[in-house]
Structures are given as structure tokens and as C-alpha cells.
Design an enzyme around this catalytic site. Structure first.
Site, PDB file in Angstrom:
ATOM      1  N   HIS A  60      -4.008   6.187   3.064  1.00 15.63           N
ATOM      2  CA  HIS A  60      -4.616   4.950   2.586  1.00 15.63           C
ATOM      3  C   HIS A  60      -4.004   3.707   3.221  1.00 15.63           C
ATOM      4  O   HIS A  60      -4.713   2.816   3.708  1.00 15.63           O
ATOM      5  CB  HIS A  60      -4.462   4.911   1.062  1.00 15.63           C
ATOM      6  CG  HIS A  60      -5.236   3.837   0.379  1.00 15.63           C
ATOM      7  ND1 HIS A  60      -4.815   2.524   0.348  1.00 15.63           N
ATOM      8  CD2 HIS A  60      -6.398   3.873  -0.298  1.00 15.63           C
ATOM      9  CE1 HIS A  60      -5.696   1.812  -0.334  1.00 15.63           C
ATOM     10  NE2 HIS A  60      -6.666   2.597  -0.733  1.00 15.63           N
TER      11      HIS A  60
ATOM     12  N   SER B 190     -10.785  -1.010  -1.821  1.00 18.09           N
ATOM     13  CA  SER B 190      -9.585  -0.946  -0.979  1.00 18.09           C
ATOM     14  C   SER B 190      -9.918  -1.215   0.473  1.00 18.09           C
ATOM     15  O   SER B 190      -9.085  -1.710   1.219  1.00 18.09           O
ATOM     16  CB  SER B 190      -8.963   0.455  -1.045  1.00 18.09           C
ATOM     17  OG  SER B 190      -8.066   0.544  -2.089  1.00 18.09           O
TER      18      SER B 190
ATOM     19  N   ASP C 281       0.837  -1.194   0.000  1.00 19.04           N
ATOM     20  CA  ASP C 281       0.000   0.000   0.000  1.00 19.04           C
ATOM     21  C   ASP C 281       0.880   1.255   0.000  1.00 19.04           C
ATOM     22  O   ASP C 281       2.004   1.205  -0.507  1.00 19.04           O
ATOM     23  CB  ASP C 281      -0.940  -0.038   1.227  1.00 19.04           C
ATOM     24  CG  ASP C 281      -2.266   0.624   0.946  1.00 19.04           C
ATOM     25  OD1 ASP C 281      -2.273   1.841   0.700  1.00 19.04           O
ATOM     26  OD2 ASP C 281      -3.311  -0.066   0.977  1.00 19.04           O
TER      27      ASP C 281
END
Ligand SMILES: *[C@@H]1O[C@H](CO)[C@@H](O)[C@H](O)[C@H]1NC(C)=O
Ligand SMILES: *[C@@H]1O[C@H](CO)[C@@H](O)[C@H](O)[C@H]1NC(C)=O
Ligand SMILES: *[C@@H]1O[C@H](CO)[C@@H](O)[C@H](O)[C@H]1NC(C)=O
Ligand SMILES: *[C@@H]1O[C@H](CO)[C@@H](O)[C@H](O)[C@H]1NC(C)=O
Ligand SMILES: *[C@@H]1O[C@H](CO)[C@@H](O)[C@H](O)[C@H]1NC(C)=O
Ligand SMILES: *[C@@H]1O[C@H](CO)[C@@H](O)[C@H](O)[C@H]1NC(C)=O
Length: 779
Positions: A224, A569, A151
Site C-alpha cells: 500500500h 487511499s 503509510d
């Protein structure tokens, strides 16, 4: 030899010719893939071998050395290098080379929808919104399991990554904590046991990383990676509070005692607002996967996908993770956010758990009150509140600047479109479409608006994204937009008020499928039904990077420890967390068995006892949710599993015409049909007449048991399971059966009838229900 009689090449105008010539010698990063290492060579010998291939196409040793970005030395045998297309094709002709493919810039990105939000937590809120307490105890909260996450890195200082109460780092662990910009080994602990970063591919494309855009280290400047990592395995954080004390409560990851290993592979794009997304390169991801396997992760969570399906031979994630399977690593990936159109899904390989996204039973209600007294339910998690009174209300298209064309885009509050004279002091209705949701709010604020209504387009239906807008706001569904517009039309001085948001649990119906979630059919491997499963991906709360703002907008300087975002995600790490719990309970199970358990135990109903729908209320189908919504507790005791070995996947590739597969494996002369891969679901594309598919189940329940089959055939087809009953006398016993699918008279022979129909077959012993969805199209 080109014929000299044909001269057009030389008669092309110079302007056209120059770019043509340039593209012939243009250098790109290619991945040259050989399969796997045999284990006979030292690291140095491997690198020398890779160099020798480069020397075969390059003029000098220096040139060969300079062109090499990565030499994959652990498990995956291959390298990434800067090559011309001629050099690449020369290498691809070599026998031992499995494939050579170009790393496309912009191919992969993290799979959040383009909106970034913030919220606090309600009392006793849990990230995994399912009743998993017994399961957690049984799995010791994921103790001793290691999950790797590819990520944007991690905000290690978040309380979610504290190692309080964590067991020791497993002895099997071989990873490292890589130092860099604002990150060193002190940032790792018994929770975050590993952290690495990969950016050679990124820098080859964009030049040296701009230190103000991102950290040259595993530290997360986006948010994220922190969000997905804490969703998989964040600690329980009590009294977590967000900006302005908006709300507080307990936050927890799916498997709160797993160890996490961070592989940073996605980076900010220079010159593009961070709210627009980021990019991840094949060569960087393959390097990360190669390390993750060697480091000893048990589960990989990859919330990265493409914006359209790409073939296996050009798919770095598929290629890399195939090697993970050989090492019995469970791999969960996001299906992508390119829905609701069909044939849009990413990560279609059968060794991956492909996860789509759906809602949770939690809403953030912020009612909109119109001047005529009508009250409309909207959702938001903005911390800003209006003084309680009525304000002038306008539709964005009524208050655009004079030079903005009066088309449908005029209502979308795109950057720079609103007139400050006309919008000042008003609540503005903006339609979704192009641009980011939070960006529309920023535009209203720029133009002096005091609040805004984010209106769903028809395609968005009832799927409301709760955003941390930069001003008072609420989001309303498409039906309600029509009502607001009608009201605006009906009166000279329309007025409105937006009430502050409150969190409401047990909202109904839930789950429903997110519109953005990518859909099947699987165009890359038509014999494999994808996606596999759905999990929460709409308005998901988890930890955030304090170097990012909740909206990621340039002008937003708010700092939050938790944030709400949406995307596949977010659903992928939920399934990865569940897989980690299953791995803790069943340490000897294969990755295929764990995937099978998750798939065959999934649920198809919502919390109203009705079939799961899409956001517009229509029944959803397996191309949206695979086998259904994940149920980790049921998956812990699935009764039967559909197992598969690494070599089964290699055979499957042979069946798909991919003859050059990893070096140490030779395709048989006649490959088995692709649909015979022992997969827990069934897809048949272009059925002509009859097909008989073989499956084998392994008893993982109680020793003595009798399983009886039942079938719901797709419309116009007959489905027969044979034998109809399976008798087991011991745990571990395997039994095979066939599924015969036959097109009935009426359904068959309809020319070009490629529409899919759905059904299922189920095994049950009265305690366990082992359900397999099926999708069939006719020739
Ligand atoms: C890591 O960085 C911190 C902050 O700069 C510093 O205090 C600490 O000594 C460093 N630790 C190591 C092991 O280098
Ligand atoms: C680095 O990024 C910052 C912020 O976007 C920008 O202002 C600066 O010009 C960039 N520096 C370089 C060398 O591109
Ligand atoms: C929770 O945190 C706030 C500060 O953010 C503090 O005022 C409050 O006392 C805390 N509550 C508990 C129960 O710890
Ligand atoms: C978004 O922008 C693209 C390109 O300008 C355009 O083709 C498309 O119709 C727009 N979509 C919407 C919903 O306005
Ligand atoms: C509102 O009025 C405009 C202009 O008269 C018209 O085009 C539009 O269809 C009306 N909208 C609704 C929802 O009635
Ligand atoms: C279906 O099979 C029959 C007989 O094997 C063949 O003649 C026909 O062309 C096939 N149809 C399609 C659409 O493939």
C-alpha cells in the site's frame, strides 16, 4: 459519595462483577495533548515536564518512566502513555491540558477497498489520467518540493524510486533515513530522502512485532505505502512490465521529480489475513506528523481514515495536522471507503483536503460469453486465461457444501462454502457482499472451479473492480448478473466462456463516483462542506512491494512490481501530487490558498459532457465529490483564492465549542460564527430563516480585473451575493463579500426537514471560473 443503602453492586453475580472490576483498572494508551511548544524549552526540559505530569498520577518515577510511549518534542506538545481511566481523567482536569483521549485499536486503517490486484501497463499510460503536461513543465515536475507520506512504508528498490535526474536534496531538509530490518541509509537517495517508522503504539497493543508479518523498518511488506508513494511522486518508469509480461508501458507519479519522505505508521494485524487490512495507531501517527513537520515536508499525504466519523478531540490525524498547517504544509487525506451511506466520512477538518474517489476512463475488458451466444462485458486484470471453449456454468448457491445454509450468503463464495464435488471444472458465479473479492476467487479455485464470475450486488451498480484473481475470472455489473442468472435458470446445461482481458482507454462515462467512497454531510463540523474534491481511486495502477503478492492472499506467491488497487487511499495521493506541483509553481502560497485553488477549479462533468454520476448512473452531489473532479492545470491559475491563516482555524475551533485549544491561543469571549471560516465552499445546517456568511477572496490572477458573481441557489432557497461585482486593481488585493441564504416561504418551516439541498456560487472574470459548492439543510 455512593449511598450505602444501594447494594446492587455487591449483589451482582461474580461472573459479572469480575470483568467490571478489571475494566476499572485496565490500562490503555492515552494521548495527553497540550497544544504546541512555545520554543523556550530544550528537548530534555520538555521530556522532564512530560514526566512530571506522569508523576502527578503515578506512584513512582519508575512507573512514570515505564508508562511513557512518546514524548512529542518538536512542534506538537503532548505525550502518549499507558494510563488507567482514572489517571487519564485526573490529567484531563488540569488547566493546561487541552485534551486527553484514548487511542482506540482498530480506529484507523489504510483506505483501500479489500481487494488487491495486479496489472501491467499499456503504452503511454500515465498514473494521473489528466492532461497535465504543460503544468508539469511549469512546475518543473515538482522539483525541490518534499512530500511526506504516512503509510505502510516503501519498497525502496522499485524503479519508481530511482533518483536518476533528481536534483540535490533541498538544504532545508532535516529528516533522516532510519535503519532497521532489511533497510538502511543506502535505501535512501535523492528521490527517497527520508524514511522513518513508528510502532510503539502498535507494540503496546499487540506485543512485539512478528518479524514474519512485517519489517521492523521503513520497508513495506504490504504494498500500500509503495503504491501511494509512487502515485504522488514516482519516477517515470519506461517499459514497466508485470507478471507474465501481461502488458508493458510507461508509469509515472503525479509529480515525478518531488522528493519523498516515508513515515511508516501502519502495520499488519497479527492473526488476520493481510488482505483484510491493517492498523495504524494515533500515538504512532502523531509522532510521525510531529517529525514530518520538523523534518521540513511541504505536503503530507495521508491515506488513512476511520470507519466512522470521530470528534476532533479524539482524532490524532486532525490534531496533528493542525500543527502542520501552522508550518504551511498542505495536507491531503482520504475521505474513507464507507460509502455509499451518508455521514460516513473521515478527516473532516477544514485544514485538510478531504479526497473522495472516482473512476478513470480506462477499463480492463474481459467479455463473458454465454451458451446462448449472449456476450457480456466484464472487467478483470487476471493473467490467467481459459482455453477457448464452453465450460459448465453454475451459480455458487447451487454448488455449496451440504451443511451451508441456503440463504443469500450462499451465493457469495465465502471461504469453505463450496462443494468440490459440485464445483469441479465449472465456471462459478459468485456475488459480492461479504468477504474479499479475491478471496471468492481463491474459494472457487480451492473447490476445483476453473473460472469465476464476480457479480456486483445492486449497491455496487456498474462499479467494476478489476482484480488480479488467482484463476480466470471477470467481474460484471448488477444488471448483467440478472441476465446470467436468467440464463442459468433457462437451460438444463448452462455454459460459458471468459475471454482474456484487454485494456481499453477512453471508456465512457468517466469519471463516475466510486460506491465505496465515503459521503457527507460532515457530522463533526457541520459548517464545513466535505469531502472537498474527488480524484481517481478506482482500479489505480502504481508500484508495489515485492514482499507482498498482488492479492495479499496467504496462498498467492506471485511477485509484481506494479499493481492495481482501489480506494480513497489511491485518490488522496493524486491530490497530494497535484498540491506538490502547485507548491512548486507558487512557493509562497499558503496551504489554504493551494486547497482553495484545487477546490474552486474542480470540474463537475464527465467525458460525455454530462454531470458526473454515481456508479448506478444517478447524478452525484457535493456530498460525494465536494466541488467536483480535480483539474490540476486549472488549479495552477485559479484567479482568486480563499485564504486562511492558522489562527483562523483556532478561531473556528472556538466557534465549534472547543474552548481548550492550543496553549498559546485564547478563544475570544464571543467567537465568530463557524461558517465564517474563509472556506472555498459553504455548508449551512438547519437553516432557520436567513443566514449571512462572510467570505474574502485574494486576487492571484492578473492585476486589473473585474469579477462578476453568479449563483445557482439550492431548491427552495434564495441566495444573494453582495456586492455582485468585485473590482481588483492589483495582485494580492483582497475583497470581501457576503452570501445571504434565505429559506423561501414554501421550503421553510417544514418540521424536521433536514434533507440537504445543493447549489453553488461562482466568480468569473471571463478567464477564470472560481466556483464554490454549497449545501444547506433547513431547521
Ligand atoms: C545496507 O545494507 C546493504 C545490504 O545488506 C549493505 O550491502 C550495505 O553496506 C548497507 N549500507 C550501509 C550504509 O550500512
Ligand atoms: C508470526 O507469524 C507467522 C506467520 O503468520 C506465524 O506462523 C507465527 O506463528 C508467528 N509467530 C509468533 C511468535 O506469533
Ligand atoms: C521491455 O522489457 C522486456 C523484458 O521485460 C524486453 O524483452 C523488451 O525488449 C523491452 N522493450 C524495450 C523497448 O525496452
Ligand atoms: C455480511 O455479514 C454480516 C454479518 O454476518 C451480515 O449482517 C450482513 O448481512 C452480510 N452482508 C451481506 C451483503 O451478505
Ligand atoms: C432463478 O430460479 C430460481 C428458482 O426457481 C428463482 O428463485 C430465481 O428468482 C430465478 N432467477 C432469475 C434471475 O430468474
Ligand atoms: C426558528 O426561529 C424562530 C424565531 O427566531 C423560533 O421561534 C423557532 O423556534 C426557530 N425554529 C427552529 C426549528 O429552530
Amino acid at each position: 459519595m455512593a449511598s450505602t443503602k444501594e447494594t446492587p453492586f455487591f449483589s451482582l453475580p461474580l461472573l459479572l462483577l469480575l470483568p467490571l472490576l478489571a475494566s476499572c483498572v485496565e490500562k490503555q494508551v492515552y494521548i495527553v495533548y497540550f497544544g504546541e511548544h512555545s520554543g523556550e524549552k530544550t528537548v530534555q526540559e520538555i521530556e522532564e515536564t512530560h514526566h512530571s505530569y506522569l508523576l502527578y498520577v503515578k506512584d513512582s518515577v519508575e512507573e512514570a518512566k515505564a508508562s511513557l510511549l512518546y514524548s512529542y518534542k518538536n512542534i506538537i506538545n503532548g505525550f502518549a502513555a499507558v494510563l488507567t481511566s482514572d489517571e487519564a481523567s485526573k490529567l484531563s482536569e488540569l488547566d493546561e491540558v487541552v485534551s486527553v483521549f484514548q487511542s482506540n485499536q482498530g480506529k484507523y486503517s489504510l483506505q483501500t477497498t479489500r481487494s488487491w490486484e495486479f496489472v501491467g501497463l499499456e503504452e503511454k499510460e500515465q498514473l494521473v489520467h489528466t492532461k497535465t503536461d504543460d503544468l508539469l513543465v511549469k512546475a518543473k515536475y515538482g522539483k525541490e518540493v518534499i512530500v511526506g507520506i504516512l503509510d505502510s512504508g516503501v519498497w525502496a528498490d522499485s524503479k519508481s524510486f530511482s533518483d536518476e535526474g533528481m536534483g540535490p536534496i533541498p538544504k532545508s531538509w532535516k529528516g533522516i533515513c532510519q535503519s532497521g530490518d532489511a533497510f538502511n541509509s543506502s535505501n535512501c537517495n535523492k528521490k527517497l530522502i527520508g524514511a522513518r517508522y513508528y510502532l510503539k503504539g502498535y507494540e503496546q497493543h499487540y506485543g512485539r512485532l512478528n518479524g514474519s508479518l512485517d519489517y521492523r523498518s521503513p520497508r513495506d511488506k504490504d504494498g500500500h505505502g509503495t503504491h501511494t508513494s509512487s502515485t504522488v511522486g514516482g519516477q517515470r518508469v519506461q517499459n514497466a512490465s508485470a507478471l507474465g509480461g501481461f502488458a508493458r508501458g510507461t508509469a509515472s507519479g503525479g509529480a515525478p521529480l518531488v522528493h519523498l519522505a516515508i513515515y511508516k505508521v501502519c502495520w499488519a494485524i497479527p492473526g488476520v489475513g493481510k488482505e483484510q487490512g491493517n492498523t495504524c495507531f494515533d500515538e504512532d501517527m502523531i509522532a510521525a506528523i510531529d517529525d514530518a513537520i520538523a523534518d521540513g515536508v511541504h505536503v503530507l499525504s495521508i491515506s488513512i481514515g476511520t470507519n466512522k466519523p470521530i470528534p476532533y478531540t479524539e482524532d490524532g490525524i486532525a490534531m496533528g495536522t493542525l500543527h502542520a498547517i501552522k508550518n504551511n504544509i498542505v495536507v491531503a487525506c482520504s475521505a474513507g471507503n464507507n460509502g455509499p451511506n451518508p455521514s460516513t466520512l473521515s478527516n473532516p477538518a477544514p485544514w485538510i483536503i478531504t479526497v473522495s474517489a472516482s473512476s478513470v476512463d480506462r477499463a480492463f475488458l474481459a467479455p463473458l460469453v454465454l451458451g446462448n451466444g449472449m456476450k457480456i462485458e466484464g472487467q478483470t486484470v487476471t493473467p490467467y486465461k481459459l482455453e477457448e471453449k464452453m465450460y459448465p456454468l453454475v451459480y455458487a448457491a447451487q454448488v455449496v457444501a451440504p451443511d451451508v445454509p441456503k440463504n443469500h450468503a450462499a451465493g457469495q463464495c465465502l471461504p469453505g462454502t463450496l462443494s468440490p464435488e459440485k464445483a469441479k471444472g465449472k465456471i462459478v458465479l459468485c456475488m459480492r457482499g461479504n468477504g474479499t473479492r479475491v478471496g471468492k476467487g481463491a474459494e472457487v479455485k480451492r473447490a476445483g472451479g476453473i473460472g469465476f464470475i464476480l457479480g456486483n450486488s445492486q449497491a455496487n451498480g456498474a462499479e467494476l473492480a478489476a482484480d488480479a484473481h488467482v484463476l480466470p475470472a471477470t467481474a460484471v455489473n448488477f444488471d448483467k448478473v440478472i441476465q446470467v442468472l436468467k440464463y442459468i435458470n433457462s437451460t438444463k446445461e448452462p455454459k460459458a466462456y471468459i475471454a482474456p482481458a484487454r485494456t481499453v482507454l477512453n471508456s465512457k462515462p468517466a469519471p463516475f463516483m466510486a460506491t465505496f467512497s465515503s459521503r457527507g454531510p460532515n457530522t463533526i463540523f457541520p459548517d464545513i462542506l466535505k469531502p472537498d474534491i474527488t480524484a481517481p481511486g478506482l482500479n489505480i495502477l502504481a508500484a508495489w512491494s515485492e514482499a507482498s503478492s498482488p492479492t495479499k492472499l496467504t496462498g498467492d506467491h506471485r511477485v509484481v512490481q506494479f499493481n492495481i488497487i482501489s480506494g480513497t487511499s489511491m485518490s488522496c495521493p493524486h491530490v497530494a501530487g497535484a498540491a506538490a506541483l502547485l507548491r512548486a509553481i507558487h512557493p509562497t502560497w499558503s496551504s489554504a490558498a493551494i486547497r482553495s485553488a484545487l477546490i474552486t477549479s474542480a470540474g463537475q462533468n464527465n467525458n460525455m459532457g454530462m454531470p458526473i454520476t454515481d456508479a448506478t448512473g444517478n447524478p452525484a452531489n457535493p456530498f460525494q465529490y465536494g466541488s467536483g473532479h480535480f483539474r490540476p492545470t486549472m488549479a495552477a491559475d485559479p484567479g482568486l483564492v480563499y485564504d486562511a491563516l492558522y489562527t483562523d482555524y483556532l478561531l473556528f475551533l472556538c466557534s465549534n465549542g472547543i474552548k481548550k485549544i492550543p496553549l498559546l491561543f485564547k478563544c475570544p469571549k464571543v467567537s465568530p460564527p463557524a461558517h465564517n471560516l474563509n472556506y472555498p465552499s459553504l455548508a449551512v445546517s438547519r437553516l432557520n430563516g436567513t443566514v449571512t456568511v462572510k467570505r474574502t477572496v485574494t486576487n492571484v490572477g492578473v492585476g486589473k480585473s473585474v469579477y462578476i458573481s453568479s449563483v445557482k441557489p439550492p431548491l427552495g432557497l434564495s441566495v444573494k451575493v453582495s456586492p455582485a461585482t468585485l473590482l481588483f486593481s492589483r495582485v494580492g488585493q483582497k475583497k470581501s463579500f457576503t452570501v445571504t441564504v434565505k429559506a423561501e416561504g414554501g421550503a421553510a418551516g417544514k418540521e424536521g426537514n433536514t434533507e440537504y439541498r445543493f447549489g453553488w456560487f461562482t466568480w468569473t472574470d471571463g478567464v477564470h471560473t472560481v466556483r464554490s459548492p454549497m449545501a444547506v439543510s433547513l431547521a
